[in-house]
Design an enzyme around this catalytic site. Structure first.
Site, PDB file in Angstrom:
ATOM      1  CG  ASP A 144       4.534   1.795   7.180  1.00 30.04           C
ATOM      2  OD1 ASP A 144       4.158   2.157   8.306  1.00 30.04           O
ATOM      3  OD2 ASP A 144       3.743   1.321   6.329  1.00 30.04           O
ATOM      4  CD  GLU A 188      -1.518   2.882   8.180  1.00 30.09           C
ATOM      5  OE1 GLU A 188      -2.753   3.024   8.173  1.00 30.09           O
ATOM      6  OE2 GLU A 188      -0.788   3.356   7.271  1.00 30.09           O
TER       7      GLU A 188
HETATM    8 ZN   LIG Z   1      -0.795   6.978   7.735  1.00 25.10          ZN
END
Ligand SMILES: [Zn+2]
Length: 434
Positions: free
Chosen positions: A109, A174
Protein backbone atom coordinates in the site's frame (compact mmCIF):
# COMPACT_ATOMS: atom_id res chain seq x y z
CA UNK A 1 32.32 -22.70 -5.93
CA UNK A 2 31.33 -20.23 -3.22
CA UNK A 3 32.78 -17.21 -5.09
CA UNK A 4 31.39 -18.58 -8.37
CA UNK A 5 27.87 -18.30 -6.95
CA UNK A 6 28.41 -14.72 -5.73
CA UNK A 7 29.79 -13.77 -9.12
CA UNK A 8 26.91 -15.50 -10.89
CA UNK A 9 24.43 -13.53 -8.78
CA UNK A 10 26.23 -10.31 -9.65
CA UNK A 11 26.26 -11.12 -13.36
CA UNK A 12 22.60 -12.13 -13.37
CA UNK A 13 21.54 -8.85 -11.77
CA UNK A 14 23.70 -6.88 -14.21
CA UNK A 15 22.24 -8.73 -17.18
CA UNK A 16 18.58 -8.37 -16.08
CA UNK A 17 18.46 -4.68 -15.21
CA UNK A 18 15.93 -3.80 -17.91
CA UNK A 19 13.63 -6.66 -16.85
CA UNK A 20 13.89 -5.63 -13.19
CA UNK A 21 13.06 -2.03 -14.01
CA UNK A 22 10.03 -3.16 -15.93
CA UNK A 23 8.83 -5.26 -12.94
CA UNK A 24 9.19 -2.21 -10.69
CA UNK A 25 7.27 -0.16 -13.27
CA UNK A 26 4.43 -2.70 -13.10
CA UNK A 27 4.20 -2.37 -9.32
CA UNK A 28 4.32 1.43 -9.35
CA UNK A 29 1.53 1.52 -11.96
CA UNK A 30 -0.97 0.18 -9.39
CA UNK A 31 -2.63 2.98 -7.42
CA UNK A 32 -2.66 0.90 -4.23
CA UNK A 33 -3.34 3.83 -1.94
CA UNK A 34 -4.97 3.61 1.45
CA UNK A 35 -8.05 5.76 2.02
CA UNK A 36 -9.08 7.53 5.21
CA UNK A 37 -5.86 6.58 7.00
CA UNK A 38 -6.30 2.91 6.23
CA UNK A 39 -10.00 2.47 6.91
CA UNK A 40 -10.21 1.47 3.26
CA UNK A 41 -7.57 0.63 0.70
CA UNK A 42 -7.05 -0.06 -2.99
CA UNK A 43 -4.50 -2.86 -2.72
CA UNK A 44 -6.47 -5.43 -4.75
CA UNK A 45 -4.87 -4.80 -8.13
CA UNK A 46 -1.25 -5.15 -7.07
CA UNK A 47 -1.99 -8.11 -4.79
CA UNK A 48 -3.74 -10.02 -7.59
CA UNK A 49 -0.76 -9.29 -9.82
CA UNK A 50 1.70 -10.55 -7.18
CA UNK A 51 -0.37 -13.65 -6.43
CA UNK A 52 -0.06 -14.66 -10.08
CA UNK A 53 3.62 -13.71 -10.16
CA UNK A 54 4.47 -15.78 -7.07
CA UNK A 55 2.57 -18.77 -8.44
CA UNK A 56 4.56 -18.55 -11.67
CA UNK A 57 7.73 -18.57 -9.57
CA UNK A 58 6.64 -21.87 -8.04
CA UNK A 59 5.81 -20.59 -4.56
CA UNK A 60 2.95 -21.75 -2.38
CA UNK A 61 0.70 -18.69 -2.16
CA UNK A 62 -1.60 -17.80 0.72
CA UNK A 63 -3.93 -14.82 0.25
CA UNK A 64 -6.17 -13.72 3.11
CA UNK A 65 -7.87 -10.65 4.54
CA UNK A 66 -7.16 -9.55 8.11
CA UNK A 67 -9.96 -10.56 10.49
CA UNK A 68 -10.45 -7.79 13.05
CA UNK A 69 -12.07 -10.16 15.54
CA UNK A 70 -8.94 -12.29 15.53
CA UNK A 71 -6.33 -9.53 15.66
CA UNK A 72 -8.00 -6.88 17.82
CA UNK A 73 -6.26 -8.12 20.96
CA UNK A 74 -2.71 -7.45 19.74
CA UNK A 75 -0.77 -4.36 20.76
CA UNK A 76 -0.65 -1.93 17.86
CA UNK A 77 -4.00 -3.03 16.40
CA UNK A 78 -5.81 -0.22 14.58
CA UNK A 79 -9.60 -0.43 14.97
CA UNK A 80 -12.34 0.35 12.43
CA UNK A 81 -10.42 -0.62 9.30
CA UNK A 82 -12.35 -2.66 6.77
CA UNK A 83 -10.90 -5.44 4.62
CA UNK A 84 -13.23 -6.11 1.74
CA UNK A 85 -11.03 -6.71 -1.35
CA UNK A 86 -7.91 -6.24 0.73
CA UNK A 87 -5.71 -9.32 1.04
CA UNK A 88 -2.24 -10.03 2.34
CA UNK A 89 -0.28 -12.21 -0.05
CA UNK A 90 2.29 -14.59 1.41
CA UNK A 91 4.59 -16.65 -0.81
CA UNK A 92 6.42 -19.60 0.70
CA UNK A 93 9.40 -21.06 -1.13
CA UNK A 94 9.89 -24.37 0.63
CA UNK A 95 13.48 -25.30 1.38
CA UNK A 96 15.03 -28.72 0.81
CA UNK A 97 15.56 -29.10 4.55
CA UNK A 98 18.21 -28.39 7.15
CA UNK A 99 18.67 -24.64 6.74
CA UNK A 100 17.44 -21.61 8.62
CA UNK A 101 14.35 -19.77 7.46
CA UNK A 102 14.08 -16.16 6.32
CA UNK A 103 11.00 -13.95 6.17
CA UNK A 104 10.95 -10.84 3.98
CA UNK A 105 8.15 -8.37 4.65
CA UNK A 106 7.11 -5.47 2.45
CA UNK A 107 3.93 -3.44 2.22
CA UNK A 108 2.22 -2.89 -1.11
CA UNK A 109 0.00 0.00 0.00
CA UNK A 110 1.02 3.60 -0.54
CA UNK A 111 -0.04 7.00 0.71
CA UNK A 112 -1.92 9.14 -1.84
CA UNK A 113 0.33 11.21 -4.13
CA UNK A 114 -1.23 14.54 -3.17
CA UNK A 115 -1.50 17.14 -5.91
CA UNK A 116 -0.57 15.10 -8.98
CA UNK A 117 0.02 18.20 -11.09
CA UNK A 118 2.86 19.14 -8.73
CA UNK A 119 4.78 16.00 -9.82
CA UNK A 120 7.42 16.35 -12.54
CA UNK A 121 6.23 13.05 -14.05
CA UNK A 122 2.95 11.24 -13.24
CA UNK A 123 3.19 9.46 -9.84
CA UNK A 124 2.01 6.10 -11.20
CA UNK A 125 4.36 6.00 -14.17
CA UNK A 126 7.80 4.97 -12.94
CA UNK A 127 10.36 6.97 -14.85
CA UNK A 128 14.16 6.95 -14.67
CA UNK A 129 15.89 10.34 -14.66
CA UNK A 130 19.55 10.95 -13.88
CA UNK A 131 20.08 7.75 -11.95
CA UNK A 132 16.82 7.76 -10.00
CA UNK A 133 13.48 6.01 -10.33
CA UNK A 134 10.55 8.37 -9.79
CA UNK A 135 7.01 7.43 -8.77
CA UNK A 136 4.78 7.00 -5.71
CA UNK A 137 6.04 3.96 -3.82
CA UNK A 138 9.51 3.76 -5.36
CA UNK A 139 11.10 4.40 -1.97
CA UNK A 140 8.14 3.48 0.27
CA UNK A 141 8.37 0.66 -0.48
CA UNK A 142 7.55 -1.11 -3.69
CA UNK A 143 11.23 -0.74 -4.57
CA UNK A 144 12.24 -2.87 -1.58
CA UNK A 145 9.41 -5.34 -2.07
CA UNK A 146 10.28 -5.74 -5.76
CA UNK A 147 13.98 -6.25 -4.92
CA UNK A 148 13.19 -9.10 -2.48
CA UNK A 149 10.96 -10.86 -5.01
CA UNK A 150 13.54 -10.39 -7.77
CA UNK A 151 16.30 -11.73 -5.50
CA UNK A 152 14.35 -14.96 -5.11
CA UNK A 153 14.05 -14.92 -8.90
CA UNK A 154 17.83 -14.60 -9.30
CA UNK A 155 18.42 -17.78 -7.28
CA UNK A 156 15.72 -19.58 -9.23
CA UNK A 157 17.25 -18.49 -12.52
CA UNK A 158 20.65 -19.80 -11.36
CA UNK A 159 19.12 -23.10 -10.29
CA UNK A 160 20.17 -22.60 -6.67
CA UNK A 161 17.86 -24.36 -4.24
CA UNK A 162 17.79 -23.21 -0.66
CA UNK A 163 18.06 -25.44 2.40
CA UNK A 164 15.53 -23.56 4.56
CA UNK A 165 12.27 -21.81 3.80
CA UNK A 166 12.03 -18.39 2.25
CA UNK A 167 8.81 -16.50 3.01
CA UNK A 168 7.93 -13.28 1.20
CA UNK A 169 5.01 -11.26 2.58
CA UNK A 170 3.34 -8.54 0.53
CA UNK A 171 1.15 -6.93 3.16
CA UNK A 172 -1.63 -4.36 3.06
CA UNK A 173 -2.50 -1.43 5.33
CA UNK A 174 0.97 -0.63 6.66
CA UNK A 175 0.42 3.06 6.07
CA UNK A 176 -2.76 2.68 8.12
CA UNK A 177 -0.81 1.39 11.09
CA UNK A 178 0.14 -2.23 10.42
CA UNK A 179 -2.90 -4.50 10.71
CA UNK A 180 -1.72 -6.39 7.60
CA UNK A 181 1.46 -7.62 9.24
CA UNK A 182 -0.30 -8.27 12.56
CA UNK A 183 -2.65 -10.57 10.62
CA UNK A 184 0.33 -12.40 9.06
CA UNK A 185 1.80 -12.98 12.52
CA UNK A 186 -1.57 -14.15 13.81
CA UNK A 187 -1.78 -16.60 10.91
CA UNK A 188 1.43 -18.14 12.18
CA UNK A 189 4.11 -17.02 9.76
CA UNK A 190 7.48 -17.23 11.48
CA UNK A 191 11.12 -17.53 10.50
CA UNK A 192 14.58 -17.53 12.11
CA UNK A 193 15.13 -13.99 10.87
CA UNK A 194 12.98 -11.25 9.31
CA UNK A 195 13.83 -8.36 7.00
CA UNK A 196 11.59 -5.40 6.34
CA UNK A 197 12.56 -3.74 3.07
CA UNK A 198 11.64 -0.21 4.16
CA UNK A 199 14.00 2.58 3.01
CA UNK A 200 17.39 2.59 4.74
CA UNK A 201 19.64 3.15 1.70
CA UNK A 202 20.75 -0.41 2.55
CA UNK A 203 21.96 0.38 6.05
CA UNK A 204 21.12 -2.41 8.51
CA UNK A 205 18.65 -1.14 11.12
CA UNK A 206 17.82 -3.45 14.02
CA UNK A 207 15.68 -0.85 15.79
CA UNK A 208 13.04 1.78 15.08
CA UNK A 209 11.19 4.56 16.84
CA UNK A 210 7.51 4.02 17.49
CA UNK A 211 4.79 6.56 16.87
CA UNK A 212 1.39 7.45 18.27
CA UNK A 213 -1.15 9.55 16.44
CA UNK A 214 -3.39 11.33 18.89
CA UNK A 215 -6.02 14.03 19.16
CA UNK A 216 -7.52 16.18 21.87
CA UNK A 217 -10.57 18.39 21.73
CA UNK A 218 -11.05 21.51 23.82
CA UNK A 219 -14.57 22.80 24.34
CA UNK A 220 -15.28 26.49 24.97
CA UNK A 221 -18.35 28.67 24.92
CA UNK A 222 -19.51 30.45 21.79
CA UNK A 223 -20.34 34.14 21.68
CA UNK A 224 -19.89 37.15 19.41
CA UNK A 225 -16.34 38.47 19.36
CA UNK A 226 -17.68 41.82 20.55
CA UNK A 227 -18.75 40.17 23.81
CA UNK A 228 -15.71 37.91 24.05
CA UNK A 229 -15.66 38.10 27.86
CA UNK A 230 -18.97 36.22 28.03
CA UNK A 231 -17.59 33.28 26.08
CA UNK A 232 -14.64 30.93 26.36
CA UNK A 233 -12.24 30.76 23.43
CA UNK A 234 -11.51 27.08 22.72
CA UNK A 235 -8.69 27.90 20.27
CA UNK A 236 -6.88 30.00 22.85
CA UNK A 237 -7.31 27.29 25.49
CA UNK A 238 -5.91 24.74 23.04
CA UNK A 239 -2.85 26.96 22.56
CA UNK A 240 -2.06 26.57 26.30
CA UNK A 241 -2.05 22.80 25.88
CA UNK A 242 0.06 23.00 22.74
CA UNK A 243 2.59 25.10 24.68
CA UNK A 244 2.68 22.43 27.38
CA UNK A 245 3.36 19.73 24.76
CA UNK A 246 6.15 21.85 23.27
CA UNK A 247 7.78 22.10 26.71
CA UNK A 248 7.60 18.33 27.10
CA UNK A 249 9.22 17.91 23.69
CA UNK A 250 12.05 20.28 24.64
CA UNK A 251 12.67 18.34 27.84
CA UNK A 252 12.75 15.09 25.83
CA UNK A 253 15.28 16.56 23.43
CA UNK A 254 17.61 17.14 26.36
CA UNK A 255 17.03 13.98 28.37
CA UNK A 256 16.10 11.04 26.13
CA UNK A 257 18.91 9.35 24.20
CA UNK A 258 19.44 6.11 22.25
CA UNK A 259 22.68 4.93 20.56
CA UNK A 260 21.15 4.42 17.08
CA UNK A 261 18.09 6.67 17.10
CA UNK A 262 17.41 10.39 17.14
CA UNK A 263 15.45 11.91 20.02
CA UNK A 264 11.71 11.50 20.42
CA UNK A 265 9.53 14.36 19.20
CA UNK A 266 5.97 15.70 19.40
CA UNK A 267 4.58 17.22 16.22
CA UNK A 268 1.45 19.37 16.20
CA UNK A 269 0.07 18.29 12.84
CA UNK A 270 -3.42 19.74 12.51
CA UNK A 271 -5.52 22.35 14.29
CA UNK A 272 -9.22 22.72 13.63
CA UNK A 273 -11.51 25.15 15.38
CA UNK A 274 -13.78 28.14 15.02
CA UNK A 275 -16.13 29.26 12.31
CA UNK A 276 -15.04 32.83 11.61
CA UNK A 277 -13.21 35.89 12.85
CA UNK A 278 -16.21 37.38 14.65
CA UNK A 279 -17.13 34.25 16.59
CA UNK A 280 -15.51 33.09 19.85
CA UNK A 281 -14.92 29.41 18.97
CA UNK A 282 -16.58 26.73 21.06
CA UNK A 283 -14.42 23.84 19.88
CA UNK A 284 -10.82 23.22 18.91
CA UNK A 285 -9.37 19.89 17.88
CA UNK A 286 -5.63 19.31 17.76
CA UNK A 287 -4.02 16.30 16.06
CA UNK A 288 -0.47 15.46 16.98
CA UNK A 289 2.18 12.79 16.49
CA UNK A 290 4.44 11.41 19.20
CA UNK A 291 7.63 9.65 18.08
CA UNK A 292 9.09 7.54 20.88
CA UNK A 293 12.07 5.27 21.61
CA UNK A 294 12.10 1.53 22.38
CA UNK A 295 14.75 2.09 25.04
CA UNK A 296 16.74 4.99 26.41
CA UNK A 297 19.78 5.65 28.57
CA UNK A 298 19.19 6.26 32.23
CA UNK A 299 21.41 8.60 34.25
CA UNK A 300 23.98 5.79 34.69
CA UNK A 301 24.12 5.30 30.91
CA UNK A 302 22.32 1.97 31.01
CA UNK A 303 19.98 1.33 28.10
CA UNK A 304 16.56 0.52 29.62
CA UNK A 305 13.34 -0.41 27.83
CA UNK A 306 10.61 2.23 27.53
CA UNK A 307 6.98 1.23 28.01
CA UNK A 308 4.71 2.74 25.33
CA UNK A 309 1.98 3.11 27.96
CA UNK A 310 4.36 5.23 30.04
CA UNK A 311 4.81 7.56 27.04
CA UNK A 312 1.03 7.95 26.74
CA UNK A 313 0.72 8.51 30.49
CA UNK A 314 3.38 11.20 30.37
CA UNK A 315 1.52 13.09 27.62
CA UNK A 316 -1.81 12.82 29.40
CA UNK A 317 -0.13 13.99 32.62
CA UNK A 318 1.32 16.99 30.77
CA UNK A 319 -2.17 17.90 29.49
CA UNK A 320 -3.69 17.38 32.96
CA UNK A 321 -1.13 19.69 34.54
CA UNK A 322 -1.79 22.40 31.97
CA UNK A 323 -5.55 22.06 32.56
CA UNK A 324 -5.04 22.38 36.32
CA UNK A 325 -3.72 25.90 35.88
CA UNK A 326 -6.96 27.04 34.23
CA UNK A 327 -10.34 27.32 35.94
CA UNK A 328 -12.38 26.53 32.79
CA UNK A 329 -10.21 23.54 31.82
CA UNK A 330 -10.43 22.20 35.39
CA UNK A 331 -14.19 21.95 34.88
CA UNK A 332 -13.86 20.80 31.27
CA UNK A 333 -10.94 18.36 31.38
CA UNK A 334 -9.26 17.31 28.16
CA UNK A 335 -8.64 13.66 27.36
CA UNK A 336 -6.23 12.49 24.69
CA UNK A 337 -7.74 10.15 22.12
CA UNK A 338 -4.98 7.80 20.89
CA UNK A 339 -6.28 6.81 17.48
CA UNK A 340 -3.32 5.12 15.85
CA UNK A 341 -0.16 3.50 17.08
CA UNK A 342 2.92 2.09 15.50
CA UNK A 343 5.03 0.41 18.11
CA UNK A 344 8.79 0.13 18.10
CA UNK A 345 11.11 -2.84 18.38
CA UNK A 346 14.76 -3.47 19.06
CA UNK A 347 16.85 -6.48 18.04
CA UNK A 348 20.15 -6.95 19.85
CA UNK A 349 22.99 -5.84 17.56
CA UNK A 350 24.90 -9.01 18.45
CA UNK A 351 22.17 -11.38 17.25
CA UNK A 352 23.63 -13.73 14.62
CA UNK A 353 20.94 -12.58 12.19
CA UNK A 354 21.95 -8.93 12.46
CA UNK A 355 25.61 -9.82 12.03
CA UNK A 356 24.90 -12.09 9.04
CA UNK A 357 22.85 -9.36 7.36
CA UNK A 358 25.67 -6.87 7.89
CA UNK A 359 28.11 -9.33 6.37
CA UNK A 360 25.90 -10.06 3.34
CA UNK A 361 25.40 -6.37 2.78
CA UNK A 362 29.10 -5.56 3.08
CA UNK A 363 29.94 -8.08 0.35
CA UNK A 364 28.36 -5.64 -2.08
CA UNK A 365 28.46 -2.37 -0.13
CA UNK A 366 31.58 -2.44 2.11
CA UNK A 367 30.64 0.75 3.98
CA UNK A 368 27.29 -0.55 5.24
CA UNK A 369 26.48 0.87 8.67
CA UNK A 370 24.28 -0.12 11.59
CA UNK A 371 21.66 2.54 12.20
CA UNK A 372 18.13 3.06 13.52
CA UNK A 373 14.91 3.92 11.69
CA UNK A 374 13.42 7.16 13.02
CA UNK A 375 9.84 6.24 12.08
CA UNK A 376 7.38 3.46 12.66
CA UNK A 377 7.23 0.35 10.49
CA UNK A 378 5.97 -3.22 10.63
CA UNK A 379 8.96 -4.40 12.68
CA UNK A 380 7.16 -4.31 16.01
CA UNK A 381 4.55 -7.01 15.28
CA UNK A 382 7.21 -9.22 13.68
CA UNK A 383 9.39 -8.82 16.77
CA UNK A 384 6.72 -8.84 19.50
CA UNK A 385 4.09 -11.22 18.15
CA UNK A 386 6.36 -13.23 15.87
CA UNK A 387 9.27 -13.24 18.37
CA UNK A 388 11.72 -13.05 15.47
CA UNK A 389 15.00 -11.16 15.22
CA UNK A 390 14.09 -8.32 12.87
CA UNK A 391 16.08 -5.85 10.79
CA UNK A 392 15.02 -3.09 8.44
CA UNK A 393 17.10 -2.89 5.27
CA UNK A 394 15.91 -1.51 1.95
CA UNK A 395 17.04 0.47 -1.10
CA UNK A 396 14.90 3.60 -0.68
CA UNK A 397 15.81 6.90 0.98
CA UNK A 398 14.17 8.12 4.14
CA UNK A 399 14.06 11.71 2.88
CA UNK A 400 11.88 10.52 0.01
CA UNK A 401 9.09 9.11 2.20
CA UNK A 402 5.65 10.47 1.24
CA UNK A 403 7.13 13.29 -0.87
CA UNK A 404 6.03 14.83 -4.15
CA UNK A 405 8.41 13.43 -6.80
CA UNK A 406 9.24 10.45 -4.53
CA UNK A 407 12.25 8.62 -5.92
CA UNK A 408 14.86 5.93 -5.28
CA UNK A 409 18.48 5.63 -6.40
CA UNK A 410 18.36 3.14 -9.29
CA UNK A 411 21.78 1.64 -8.50
CA UNK A 412 20.65 1.01 -4.90
CA UNK A 413 17.68 -0.92 -6.26
CA UNK A 414 19.91 -3.28 -8.22
CA UNK A 415 22.35 -3.56 -5.31
CA UNK A 416 19.44 -4.46 -3.01
CA UNK A 417 18.54 -7.39 -5.29
CA UNK A 418 22.13 -8.59 -5.08
CA UNK A 419 22.35 -8.12 -1.30
CA UNK A 420 19.08 -9.96 -0.70
CA UNK A 421 20.15 -12.86 -2.91
CA UNK A 422 23.40 -13.09 -0.94
CA UNK A 423 21.56 -12.88 2.38
CA UNK A 424 19.27 -15.72 1.29
CA UNK A 425 22.34 -17.89 0.69
CA UNK A 426 24.20 -16.71 3.80
CA UNK A 427 21.31 -17.11 6.20
CA UNK A 428 19.16 -19.87 4.73
CA UNK A 429 21.95 -21.89 3.17
CA UNK A 430 22.14 -23.77 -0.09
CA UNK A 431 20.60 -27.25 -0.28
CA UNK A 432 23.14 -30.09 -0.04
CA UNK A 433 22.39 -31.74 -3.36
CA UNK A 434 23.66 -28.71 -5.24
ZN1 LIG B 1 6.70 2.17 4.18
Amino acid sequence: METDIRQAIHNTVAKNKAVYFSFLKDLIAFDSRILQAGKYGQEKGIQDYLKAYFKKMGATVDAFSPDNDKICGYAGFNPNHTYKDRENVVAVFKGAGGGRSLLMNGHCDIVPPGDETAWTSPPFVCEERSGRFYGRGTTDMKGGLAAAILAAGVLKELGISLAGDLIIESVIDEEGGGNGTIACCDRGYRADGAVIMEPTRMAVMPVNRGAFLARFTVTGKQTHAATKGLGVNAVEKAMRLIEALKETETRWLMTKKHPLLSNPTINIGKIEGGSGASVVPERCTVDFDVEFLPSEYDSDYRLLPVSPQAVKDEIQHCIDLACKGDAWLCEHPVTVDWYQETLCFETDQNEPFVQTALQSCRRILPDTALDGLPCGCDGAPLAHIGKMPVIIMGPGDLEELHTTDESMDSEKFYQAIEVYANLMIDWIGIADSK
